[in-house]
Design an enzyme around this catalytic site. Structure first.
Site, PDB file in Angstrom:
ATOM      1  N   CYS A  99       0.835  -1.209   0.000  1.00 28.22           N
ATOM      2  CA  CYS A  99       0.000   0.000   0.000  1.00 28.22           C
ATOM      3  C   CYS A  99       0.868   1.257   0.000  1.00 28.22           C
ATOM      4  O   CYS A  99       0.578   2.243  -0.685  1.00 28.22           O
ATOM      5  CB  CYS A  99      -0.910   0.023   1.220  1.00 28.22           C
ATOM      6  N   HIS A 103       0.694   5.021  -1.821  1.00 25.52           N
ATOM      7  CA  HIS A 103       0.049   5.994  -0.931  1.00 25.52           C
ATOM      8  C   HIS A 103       0.948   6.547   0.158  1.00 25.52           C
ATOM      9  O   HIS A 103       0.474   7.267   1.040  1.00 25.52           O
ATOM     10  CB  HIS A 103      -1.189   5.358  -0.296  1.00 25.52           C
ATOM     11  N   CYS A 201     -35.584   1.035   9.373  1.00 23.36           N
ATOM     12  CA  CYS A 201     -34.476   1.689  10.085  1.00 23.36           C
ATOM     13  C   CYS A 201     -34.977   2.929  10.813  1.00 23.36           C
ATOM     14  O   CYS A 201     -34.591   3.208  11.958  1.00 23.36           O
ATOM     15  CB  CYS A 201     -33.381   2.096   9.101  1.00 23.36           C
ATOM     16  N   CYS A 204     -36.629   2.905  14.535  1.00 23.90           N
ATOM     17  CA  CYS A 204     -35.766   2.938  15.721  1.00 23.90           C
ATOM     18  C   CYS A 204     -34.890   4.183  15.758  1.00 23.90           C
ATOM     19  O   CYS A 204     -34.800   4.856  16.789  1.00 23.90           O
ATOM     20  CB  CYS A 204     -34.874   1.698  15.762  1.00 23.90           C
ATOM     21  N   HIS A 205     -34.239   4.502  14.634  1.00 18.79           N
ATOM     22  CA  HIS A 205     -33.166   5.492  14.650  1.00 18.79           C
ATOM     23  C   HIS A 205     -33.613   6.908  14.316  1.00 18.79           C
ATOM     24  O   HIS A 205     -32.819   7.844  14.417  1.00 18.79           O
ATOM     25  CB  HIS A 205     -32.055   5.054  13.704  1.00 18.79           C
ATOM     26  N   CYS A 246     -29.192  -5.625  12.243  1.00 18.46           N
ATOM     27  CA  CYS A 246     -30.441  -4.881  12.454  1.00 18.46           C
ATOM     28  C   CYS A 246     -31.595  -5.514  11.678  1.00 18.46           C
ATOM     29  O   CYS A 246     -32.691  -5.692  12.215  1.00 18.46           O
ATOM     30  CB  CYS A 246     -30.259  -3.427  12.030  1.00 18.46           C
TER      31      CYS A 246
END
Length: 285
Positions: A99, A103, A201, A204-205, A246
């Site tokens: 890598c 980079h 989703c 709940c969120h 989830c």
């Protein structure tokens, strides 16, 4: 991917149970290593229709869990980051490259900020890529190496390193132009009810964040802290793995990790957190 039949009555019971107890997010500030300031609360992006303020999941955790993230020596997710730092300089594949050959060194941090803009449109591929997709493309096309398992430890650790290099930078995911179609698909998935519990989703969120469901303090489900070290699992967990859990909890058959559906959902969820700081690897329950 086909989902199992939905049961409205069961879903209604689940939602009523969620609202049984409320525990507001804490009023606290996150500074990592007494140096990196993390924005954990800010105005919601303009495209958000039902929430005025976005908040990191860190604000919904207990005191001891939050404290683990304040110092890298106490954050178990940093073990994955350190493993990825070693991989960074390891030559792999037929091209004889590491890598760092493309980079630079970790200290040069040439990829600082990359995590903050993913997922994003890749013009050559003609589709939205996650940062995991981009890393595998580097491996197969530039290094001549085998692709990593999307949910494997090598990939999760390197993803955590990408988050680490971008810590403190604001999430800034683009949702216009050619990425708009994928974003709309992700939004549709976010608001679609799935499974026998007939939950989306958003139920709940968005509708119930701050409430307690059994022993779990529901957050806004922001993605800026992923990969996250989940104390429950005793390991770093990728975002798609969390999506899968989830959906499974709604008693539905989840989409596959790395699937176009989860890529679209990630783009949409990431855009909901635009303005929050990248804080991975985070620590969660």
């Amino acid at each position: 991917m086909r989902f199992k039949a939905m049961t409205a009555f069961a879903g209604a019971l689940a939602i009523s149970a969620v609202g049984a107890a409320n525990a507001e997010p804490v009023d606290d500030e996150l500074v990592i290593n007494e140096d990196v300031e993390i924005v954990t609360k800010t105005d919601a992006p303009e495209h958000m229709e039902y929430i005025d303020e976005v908040m990191s999941g860190w604000l919904f955790r207990e005191d001891d869990t939050r404290d683990m993230q304040r110092d890298d020596f106490d954050n178990p997710g940093m073990l994955g980051v350190e493993a990825a730092m070693e991989t960074w300089d390891e030559v792999d594949g037929t091209a004889g490259k590491a890598c760092s050959d493309c980079h630079g060194t970790i200290d040069e941090a040439q990829l600082a900020g990359a995590r903050a803009v993913y997922p994003k449109w890749n013009e050559n591929a003609g589709e939205v890529w996650t940062i995991e997709t981009a890393m595998n493309a580097c491996r197969t096309e530039r290094m001549g190496a085998e692709a990593w398992d999307y949910n494997g430890s090598d990939m999760i650790n390197m993803s955590a390193l990408m988050s680490y290099l971008s810590r403190g930078m604001p999430m800034n995911v683009a949702i216009d132009g050619p990425a708009a179609e994928t974003w709309e698909k992700g939004k549709e998935i976010y608001y679609t009810r799935y499974g026998q519990l007939e939950l989306a989703c958003a139920n709940c969120h968005e509708d119930h964040y701050g409430d307690m469901i059994r022993a779990d303090h529901l957050s806004q489900g922001q993605s800026n802290g992923f990969p996250a070290y989940r104390l429950k699992d005793a390991k770093l967990v990728g975002l798609h793995n969390r999506f899968k859990g989830c959906i499974r909890d709604t008693r539905a058959e989840p989409f596959a990790i790395g699937s176009p559906e989860f890529v679209a959902l990630e783009l949409y969820v990431a855009s909901r957190g635009n303005g929050l700081s990248v804080e991975g690897p985070s620590v969660r329950n």
